[in-house]
Design a protein around this motif. Structure first.
Motif, mmCIF file in Angstrom:
data_model
loop_
_atom_site.group_PDB
_atom_site.id
_atom_site.type_symbol
_atom_site.label_atom_id
_atom_site.label_comp_id
_atom_site.label_asym_id
_atom_site.label_seq_id
_atom_site.Cartn_x
_atom_site.Cartn_y
_atom_site.Cartn_z
ATOM 1 N N MET A 1 0.846 -1.181 0.000
ATOM 2 C CA MET A 1 0.000 0.000 0.000
ATOM 3 C C MET A 1 0.885 1.236 0.000
ATOM 4 S SD MET A 1 -2.513 1.517 2.869
ATOM 5 C CE MET A 1 -3.803 0.345 2.962
ATOM 6 N N ALA A 2 1.226 1.807 1.148
ATOM 7 C CA ALA A 2 1.981 3.039 1.195
ATOM 8 C C ALA A 2 3.487 2.791 1.173
ATOM 9 C CB ALA A 2 1.616 3.828 2.442
ATOM 10 N N GLN B 1 -5.608 2.404 6.153
ATOM 11 C CA GLN B 1 -6.033 3.704 5.643
ATOM 12 C C GLN B 1 -6.850 4.397 6.720
ATOM 13 O OE1 GLN B 1 -7.988 1.873 2.157
ATOM 14 N NE2 GLN B 1 -7.085 3.577 1.043
ATOM 15 N N TRP C 1 -8.737 10.022 0.381
ATOM 16 C CA TRP C 1 -8.865 8.928 1.346
ATOM 17 C C TRP C 1 -8.139 7.683 0.837
ATOM 18 C CZ3 TRP C 1 -11.389 4.183 0.619
ATOM 19 C CH2 TRP C 1 -11.497 3.400 1.766
ATOM 20 N N LYS C 2 -8.351 7.353 -0.416
ATOM 21 C CA LYS C 2 -7.764 6.150 -1.007
ATOM 22 C C LYS C 2 -6.238 6.225 -1.063
ATOM 23 C CE LYS C 2 -8.418 2.238 -3.166
ATOM 24 N NZ LYS C 2 -8.680 1.069 -2.377
ATOM 25 N N ASN C 3 -5.696 7.427 -1.219
ATOM 26 C CA ASN C 3 -4.252 7.593 -1.349
ATOM 27 C C ASN C 3 -3.565 8.048 -0.072
ATOM 28 O OD1 ASN C 3 -3.611 6.983 -4.222
ATOM 29 N ND2 ASN C 3 -5.234 8.487 -4.518
ATOM 30 N N THR C 4 -4.215 7.864 1.059
ATOM 31 C CA THR C 4 -3.597 8.094 2.358
ATOM 32 C C THR C 4 -3.372 6.729 2.993
ATOM 33 O OG1 THR C 4 -4.700 10.219 2.641
ATOM 34 C CG2 THR C 4 -3.887 9.147 4.635
ATOM 35 N N GLY C 5 -2.148 6.479 3.380
ATOM 36 C CA GLY C 5 -1.834 5.175 3.955
ATOM 37 C C GLY C 5 -0.903 5.290 5.140
ATOM 38 N N THR D 1 0.706 10.404 2.049
ATOM 39 C CA THR D 1 -0.478 11.109 1.568
ATOM 40 C C THR D 1 -0.208 11.685 0.186
ATOM 41 O OG1 THR D 1 0.214 13.177 2.592
ATOM 42 C CG2 THR D 1 -1.244 11.777 3.885
#
Length: 170
Positions: free
Chosen positions: A1-2, A19, A79-83, A95
């Motif tokens: 993910m991140a 997330q 929201w989807k790209n915050t990990g 973020t």
């Protein structure tokens, strides 16, 4: 993910990736429903025999698309790209949609870990996590963390292990 696995250092292990809580999507979802309903009503109410009906419908659709983008699509992408990634050596906060921003807090630099929950957040199982470190930023407040008590406990355990010089309890 991140944080991809190939970015982990030797001996570093991923403990948890997550997330922000889904409650951040409530307002964008309501905006989506209201904009679709309002634009549908607007399209329905434009009289078919009006000479500018086509332009009116195009205007309604254009305004609806702009509002959907700003109030529903962009918040979803944020929201989807915050990990958040918790590893044995660091806590990573990533973020950004087009531009990416990553903050990493080494476990050895964390001084204090605390959590805060409102009544509604307790019902939803999320809250605000505050991590105080000896770094530049000092104190980082992370809102809408899911399973806040589990994350806080794991983070605190990892900080204790790092201060004792242990990794994974060894």
């Amino acid at each position: 993910m991140a944080l991809p696995d190939h970015h982990l250092t030797q001996g570093e292990r991923r403990i948890r990736s997550f997330q922000p809580h889904w409650k951040r999507l409530i307002v964008p979802f309501l905006a989506l429903v209201l904009i679709v309903a309002a634009s549908g009503a607007g399209l329905f109410l434009i009289p078919g025999d009006w000479e500018f009906a086509l332009y009116g419908r195009i205007a309604v659709i254009a305004v609806a698309l702009i509002l959907l983008t700003v109030w529903a699509f962009v918040p979803y992408l944020q929201w989807k790209n915050t990990g958040y990634v918790l590893t044995t050596h660091r806590f990573t906060i990533s973020t950004g949609v087009l531009n990416k921003s990553t903050d990493e807090i080494p476990m050895t630099k964390v001084n204090t870990v605390s959590s805060d929950q409102t009544f509604a957040e307790r019902m939803l199982g999320c809250g605000t996590l505050t991590v105080e470190s000896a770094g530049e930023k000092g104190q980082i407040e992370l809102k809408d963390i899911p399973h806040i008590q589990d994350v806080r406990a794991e983070l605190f355990r990892l900080v204790e292990d790092a201060s004792d010089g242990e990794v994974d309890g060894r």
